[in-house]
Motif scaffolding. Sequence first.
Motif, mmCIF file in Angstrom:
data_model
loop_
_atom_site.group_PDB
_atom_site.id
_atom_site.type_symbol
_atom_site.label_atom_id
_atom_site.label_comp_id
_atom_site.label_asym_id
_atom_site.label_seq_id
_atom_site.Cartn_x
_atom_site.Cartn_y
_atom_site.Cartn_z
ATOM 1 N N ASP A 252 0.864 -1.179 0.000
ATOM 2 C CA ASP A 252 0.000 0.000 0.000
ATOM 3 C C ASP A 252 0.900 1.228 0.000
ATOM 4 O OD1 ASP A 252 -2.628 -1.251 0.245
ATOM 5 O OD2 ASP A 252 -1.935 -1.865 2.229
ATOM 6 N N ILE A 253 0.687 2.107 -0.950
ATOM 7 C CA ILE A 253 1.423 3.369 -1.010
ATOM 8 C C ILE A 253 0.398 4.473 -0.807
ATOM 9 C CG2 ILE A 253 2.885 4.894 -2.374
ATOM 10 C CD1 ILE A 253 3.807 2.413 -3.948
ATOM 11 N N VAL A 254 0.624 5.303 0.212
ATOM 12 C CA VAL A 254 -0.304 6.384 0.551
ATOM 13 C C VAL A 254 0.475 7.690 0.595
ATOM 14 C CG1 VAL A 254 -1.986 7.247 2.210
ATOM 15 C CG2 VAL A 254 -1.638 4.763 1.967
ATOM 16 N N SER A 255 0.305 8.535 -0.431
ATOM 17 C CA SER A 255 0.951 9.845 -0.388
ATOM 18 C C SER A 255 0.123 10.767 0.507
ATOM 19 C CB SER A 255 1.095 10.437 -1.790
ATOM 20 O OG SER A 255 -0.148 10.870 -2.314
ATOM 21 N N HIS B 284 -1.715 18.856 6.410
ATOM 22 C CA HIS B 284 -3.138 18.534 6.535
ATOM 23 C C HIS B 284 -3.435 17.704 7.776
ATOM 24 C CE1 HIS B 284 -4.406 20.270 2.769
ATOM 25 N NE2 HIS B 284 -3.380 19.714 2.180
ATOM 26 N N ALA B 285 -2.572 16.751 8.094
ATOM 27 C CA ALA B 285 -2.799 15.858 9.238
ATOM 28 C C ALA B 285 -1.528 15.055 9.464
ATOM 29 C CB ALA B 285 -3.976 14.928 8.957
ATOM 30 N N ALA C 72 4.777 18.763 1.873
ATOM 31 C CA ALA C 72 4.066 19.764 2.666
ATOM 32 C C ALA C 72 2.552 19.667 2.496
ATOM 33 C CB ALA C 72 4.563 21.165 2.323
ATOM 34 N N GLY C 73 2.076 19.796 1.249
ATOM 35 C CA GLY C 73 0.639 19.832 1.024
ATOM 36 C C GLY C 73 0.033 18.572 0.435
ATOM 37 N N GLY C 74 0.881 17.641 -0.020
ATOM 38 C CA GLY C 74 0.382 16.384 -0.553
ATOM 39 C C GLY C 74 -0.160 16.454 -1.965
ATOM 40 N N HIS D 160 -3.849 8.606 -2.723
ATOM 41 C CA HIS D 160 -3.316 9.945 -2.467
ATOM 42 C C HIS D 160 -4.261 10.627 -1.479
ATOM 43 C CE1 HIS D 160 -0.576 9.317 -5.774
ATOM 44 N NE2 HIS D 160 -1.579 9.117 -6.606
ATOM 45 N N ARG D 161 -3.883 10.643 -0.217
ATOM 46 C CA ARG D 161 -4.769 11.136 0.828
ATOM 47 C C ARG D 161 -5.156 12.592 0.638
ATOM 48 N NH1 ARG D 161 -2.537 11.724 6.845
ATOM 49 N NH2 ARG D 161 -2.010 13.787 6.036
ATOM 50 N N ASP D 162 -4.206 13.435 0.232
ATOM 51 C CA ASP D 162 -4.437 14.880 0.242
ATOM 52 C C ASP D 162 -4.348 15.542 -1.131
ATOM 53 O OD1 ASP D 162 -4.701 14.738 3.057
ATOM 54 O OD2 ASP D 162 -2.525 14.848 3.290
#
Length: 128
Positions: free
Chosen positions: A7-10, A15-16, A90-92, A118-120
């Motif tokens: 799992d790759i989550v940018s 943001h969090a 920084a901002g995703g 991509h979370r953000d």
Amino acid sequence: MPSPTVDIVSFGYLHAAPPPAHLTIDLRAHFRDPHISPELRHMTAHDEPVRTTVLATPGIEQLLEATAAAVAALLSGPSADGATIAPGCAGGRHRAPVFAQHLANRLRGRGIRVALAHRDLDKPVVQR
């Protein structure tokens, strides 16, 4: 038995908190930030000028290869049932999702199953 999934989550640190991961990669201080260019600021990793800018950063190729090697090592463990990799900026919206996509492509090219999120990426531009 199916092969493990990576799992790759940018994400964006502004943001969090980073998502839980086996390996978190902080891209903020070491790679070109498209946010500083007014013409790129409101673009995202979906836009070619952003991808070109990020991928032109010295060292990015080596970090992609080193991360792919780290993933292979994580998956080779005796009880490996997958791994989560979390590249953050920084901002995703720029560096992390570009890195994540290229890492996913590299791993898939090696026969590794990948789930990419991509979370953000779709969040508003962070004013800083």
